[in-house]
Motif scaffolding. Structure first.
Motif, PDB file in Angstrom:
ATOM      1  N   MET A   1       0.834  -1.191  -0.081  1.00  0.00           N
ATOM      2  CA  MET A   1      -0.193  -0.213   0.022  1.00  0.00           C
ATOM      3  C   MET A   1       0.892   1.187   0.046  1.00  0.00           C
ATOM      4  N   GLY A   2       2.011   1.018   0.526  1.00  0.00           N
ATOM      5  CA  GLY A   2       3.032   2.257   0.573  1.00  0.00           C
ATOM      6  C   GLY A   2       3.289   2.560  -0.920  1.00  0.00           C
ATOM      7  N   ALA A   3       3.782   1.423  -1.637  1.00  0.00           N
ATOM      8  CA  ALA A   3       4.018   1.664  -3.262  1.00  0.00           C
ATOM      9  C   ALA A   3       2.651   2.223  -3.812  1.00  0.00           C
ATOM     10  N   ALA A   4       1.632   1.882  -3.619  1.00  0.00           N
ATOM     11  CA  ALA A   4       0.453   2.237  -4.205  1.00  0.00           C
ATOM     12  C   ALA A   4       0.279   3.960  -3.875  1.00  0.00           C
ATOM     13  N   ALA A   5       0.428   4.175  -2.615  1.00  0.00           N
ATOM     14  CA  ALA A   5       0.359   5.589  -2.290  1.00  0.00           C
ATOM     15  C   ALA A   5       1.370   6.382  -2.921  1.00  0.00           C
ATOM     16  N   LEU A   6       2.711   6.027  -3.103  1.00  0.00           N
ATOM     17  CA  LEU A   6       3.801   6.913  -3.597  1.00  0.00           C
ATOM     18  C   LEU A   6       3.248   7.096  -5.366  1.00  0.00           C
ATOM     19  N   PHE A   7       3.055   5.830  -6.001  1.00  0.00           N
ATOM     20  CA  PHE A   7       2.388   6.141  -7.414  1.00  0.00           C
ATOM     21  C   PHE A   7       1.331   6.643  -7.611  1.00  0.00           C
ATOM     22  N   GLY A   8       0.347   6.566  -6.741  1.00  0.00           N
ATOM     23  CA  GLY A   8      -0.989   7.145  -6.786  1.00  0.00           C
ATOM     24  C   GLY A   8      -0.619   8.569  -6.802  1.00  0.00           C
ATOM     25  N   ALA A   9       0.093   9.211  -5.668  1.00  0.00           N
ATOM     26  CA  ALA A   9       0.161  10.394  -5.574  1.00  0.00           C
ATOM     27  C   ALA A   9       1.217  11.353  -6.759  1.00  0.00           C
ATOM     28  N   SER A  10       1.937  10.263  -7.459  1.00  0.00           N
ATOM     29  CA  SER A  10       2.609  10.744  -8.411  1.00  0.00           C
ATOM     30  C   SER A  10       1.817  11.403  -9.759  1.00  0.00           C
ATOM     31  N   ILE A  11       0.523  10.556  -9.957  1.00  0.00           N
ATOM     32  CA  ILE A  11      -0.191  10.701 -11.042  1.00  0.00           C
ATOM     33  C   ILE A  11      -0.767  12.161 -11.212  1.00  0.00           C
ATOM     34  N   PRO A  12      -1.396  12.837 -10.265  1.00  0.00           N
ATOM     35  CA  PRO A  12      -1.932  14.079 -10.234  1.00  0.00           C
ATOM     36  C   PRO A  12      -0.753  15.221 -10.504  1.00  0.00           C
ATOM     37  N   LEU A  13       0.339  14.668  -9.774  1.00  0.00           N
ATOM     38  CA  LEU A  13       1.479  15.664  -9.824  1.00  0.00           C
ATOM     39  C   LEU A  13       1.972  15.813 -11.296  1.00  0.00           C
ATOM     40  N   THR A  14       2.203  14.681 -11.817  1.00  0.00           N
ATOM     41  CA  THR A  14       2.738  14.436 -13.234  1.00  0.00           C
ATOM     42  C   THR A  14       1.841  15.448 -13.814  1.00  0.00           C
ATOM     43  N   LYS A  15       0.523  15.027 -13.860  1.00  0.00           N
ATOM     44  CA  LYS A  15      -0.575  15.693 -14.544  1.00  0.00           C
ATOM     45  C   LYS A  15      -0.118  17.184 -14.585  1.00  0.00           C
ATOM     46  N   GLN A  16       0.189  17.939 -13.531  1.00  0.00           N
ATOM     47  CA  GLN A  16       0.270  19.287 -13.584  1.00  0.00           C
ATOM     48  C   GLN A  16       1.416  19.725 -14.496  1.00  0.00           C
ATOM     49  N   LEU A  17       2.619  18.616 -14.600  1.00  0.00           N
ATOM     50  CA  LEU A  17       3.554  19.004 -15.482  1.00  0.00           C
ATOM     51  C   LEU A  17       3.568  18.806 -16.836  1.00  0.00           C
ATOM     52  N   ALA A 203      13.741  19.328 -12.699  1.00  0.00           N
ATOM     53  CA  ALA A 203      13.741  18.808 -11.314  1.00  0.00           C
ATOM     54  C   ALA A 203      12.716  18.441 -10.608  1.00  0.00           C
ATOM     55  N   ALA A 204      11.509  18.934 -10.966  1.00  0.00           N
ATOM     56  CA  ALA A 204      10.256  18.340 -10.668  1.00  0.00           C
ATOM     57  C   ALA A 204       9.840  17.009 -11.106  1.00  0.00           C
ATOM     58  N   VAL A 205      10.238  16.730 -12.147  1.00  0.00           N
ATOM     59  CA  VAL A 205       9.881  15.397 -12.749  1.00  0.00           C
ATOM     60  C   VAL A 205      11.013  14.407 -12.122  1.00  0.00           C
ATOM     61  N   ALA A 206      12.100  14.808 -11.928  1.00  0.00           N
ATOM     62  CA  ALA A 206      13.093  13.997 -11.231  1.00  0.00           C
ATOM     63  C   ALA A 206      12.448  13.529  -9.673  1.00  0.00           C
ATOM     64  N   ALA A 207      12.098  14.675  -8.907  1.00  0.00           N
ATOM     65  CA  ALA A 207      11.575  14.294  -7.682  1.00  0.00           C
ATOM     66  C   ALA A 207      10.390  13.156  -7.797  1.00  0.00           C
ATOM     67  N   ILE A 208       9.709  13.297  -8.611  1.00  0.00           N
ATOM     68  CA  ILE A 208       8.361  12.467  -8.736  1.00  0.00           C
ATOM     69  C   ILE A 208       8.826  11.191  -9.231  1.00  0.00           C
ATOM     70  N   GLY A 209       9.831  11.184 -10.258  1.00  0.00           N
ATOM     71  CA  GLY A 209      10.326   9.883 -10.632  1.00  0.00           C
ATOM     72  C   GLY A 209      10.976   9.098  -9.554  1.00  0.00           C
ATOM     73  N   LEU A 242      -5.903   6.706  -4.153  1.00  0.00           N
ATOM     74  CA  LEU A 242      -5.004   7.469  -3.510  1.00  0.00           C
ATOM     75  C   LEU A 242      -4.721   8.822  -4.464  1.00  0.00           C
ATOM     76  N   GLY A 243      -4.421   8.347  -5.661  1.00  0.00           N
ATOM     77  CA  GLY A 243      -4.087   9.510  -6.617  1.00  0.00           C
ATOM     78  C   GLY A 243      -5.491  10.463  -6.617  1.00  0.00           C
ATOM     79  N   ALA A 244      -6.578  10.113  -6.669  1.00  0.00           N
ATOM     80  CA  ALA A 244      -7.760  10.893  -6.687  1.00  0.00           C
ATOM     81  C   ALA A 244      -7.763  11.764  -5.419  1.00  0.00           C
ATOM     82  N   ALA A 245      -7.572  10.851  -4.174  1.00  0.00           N
ATOM     83  CA  ALA A 245      -7.444  11.648  -2.904  1.00  0.00           C
ATOM     84  C   ALA A 245      -6.767  12.919  -2.921  1.00  0.00           C
ATOM     85  N   VAL A 246      -5.438  12.527  -3.398  1.00  0.00           N
ATOM     86  CA  VAL A 246      -4.333  13.774  -3.467  1.00  0.00           C
ATOM     87  C   VAL A 246      -4.984  15.007  -4.168  1.00  0.00           C
ATOM     88  N   SER A 247      -5.694  14.703  -5.409  1.00  0.00           N
ATOM     89  CA  SER A 247      -5.994  15.722  -6.505  1.00  0.00           C
ATOM     90  C   SER A 247      -7.164  16.626  -5.696  1.00  0.00           C
TER      91      SER A 247
END
Length: 340
Positions: A1-17, A203-209, A242-247
């Motif tokens: 679930m930790g893996a899912a949380a990190l990956f899910g949060a990365s989706i809305p952040l990536t969309k912003q870029l 730099a932002a993409v690298a942090a998300i990656g 989890l990504g939707a929750a971050v959004s």
């Protein structure tokens, strides 16, 4: 679930870029930055890396196939599919990765499951579909939908193939997958003449990656080692929720009925998995292998002069035949057959 949380949060952040970085180049940068970040970690934490089991020659076919399916074929098919498929339909179709992962684990790789686990996976998948549903899907050109389904199948194959090397160092596995897949995708983008983004965007993409793809993949491989592919795939299906929750929290996305329904369905599915009690008399055949371990009921062996007993360590060791009964998951030591 930790893996899912990190990956899910990365989706809305990536969309912003995405307005400043094209999708193909974004995929390459995310993968490659995750590989570079983990390579730096391995250099700094050499002692921790030494404790884990390194990949051996016999692991290379599995890892190569995993990188091919998950890092090359999957992103290519996704890029083709997204260019021909409406966003609503794409969101629905991408949920098939978890379904395909579990089905391959159950019916191709013969991983054990019971009615409780199957019902839990059905609830989690239903929650993912409810979360993505935006009305009547317009599939558009059928080839686009088929391409996205093919990408999901490729990533499902990647997940199951990675399980075969999950005894090895998860940081090394994630690092190699990130570097190889990232190099291929960046090469494809640059060959098409895609311009590089600004330093700030890089730099932002690298942090998300590093976090959303690198650390997330390390946790995913650890879960494969201890839980098996089907259960890991089921928990990872929480990522869209989890990504939707971050959004909703950070990007003022509207709270929908689908989100609330998904929360109920997924919570019920996770509860079924977490309260699973799988216990029966089973036989451990004699086997010799190497992985990170501590001395427990499955690891009662002597050590050589260079081994380090008393803490988590890795060295070749042999398991004598053993028959006993206890609660267990389909981990490295419990991939046995079950009676009907």
């Amino acid at each position: 679930m930790g893996a899912a949380a990190l990956f899910g949060a990365s989706i809305p952040l990536t969309k912003q870029l995405l307005p400043s970085v094209t999708p193909v180049l974004m995929a390459g940068l995310l993968y490659f930055s995750s590989g570079l970040g983990l390579a730096c970690y391995r250099l700094v934490r050499r002692d921790a890396a030494k404790a884990e089991t390194r990949l051996i020659r016999g692991d290379l076919p599995w890892l190569t196939a995993a990188v091919l399916f998950g890092g090359v074929i999957g992103p290519l098919l996704l890029t083709v599919g997204l260019s021909r498929t409406p966003a609503a339909s794409a969101s629905l179709l991408l949920n098939l990765e978890g379904v395909f992962t579990v089905l391959l684990a159950w019916f191709v790789f013969k991983e054990n499951f019971d009615r409780r686990i199957a019902c839990g996976m059905l609830l989690i998948t239903s929650g993912a579909l409810a979360l993505s549903w935006l009305g009547e899907p317009e599939l558009g050109v059928p080839w686009g939908a088929l391409a996205i389904m093919g990408a999901c199948l490729a990533w499902a194959a990647d997940n199951n193939l990675t399980r075969e090397v999950s005894a090895a160092d998860p940081v090394q596995i994630a690092m190699l997958k990130g570097l190889c897949a990232g190099a291929v995708n960046m090469g494809l983008a640059l060959a098409q003449g895609v311009p590089l983004p600004s330093i700030r965007s890089l730099a932002a993409v690298a942090a998300i990656g590093i976090l959303g793809f690198g650390v997330s993949l390390v946790l995913f491989v650890l879960a494969l080692r201890h839980l098996g592919t089907a259960r890991t795939g089921a928990y990872f299906s929480l990522a869209p929720f989890l990504g939707a929750a971050v959004s909703i929290v950070f990007f003022e996305t509207r709270l929908t009925v689908g989100f609330l329904l998904a929360a109920l369905l997924m919570a019920a599915g996770v509860w079924l998995h977490l309260t699973e009690r799988h216990e029966h008399a089973h036989v451990h055949e004699s086997v010799e292998h190497q992985h990170l371990h501590v001395h427990d009921e499955h690891h009662q062996h002597e050590h050589g002069s260079n081994d380090t007993p008393g803490q988590a360590h890795s060295h070749p060791h042999r398991h004598a035949p053993l028959t006993h009964s206890h609660q267990h998951y389909p981990d490295l030591h419990h991939r046995h057959k079950h009676s009907e």
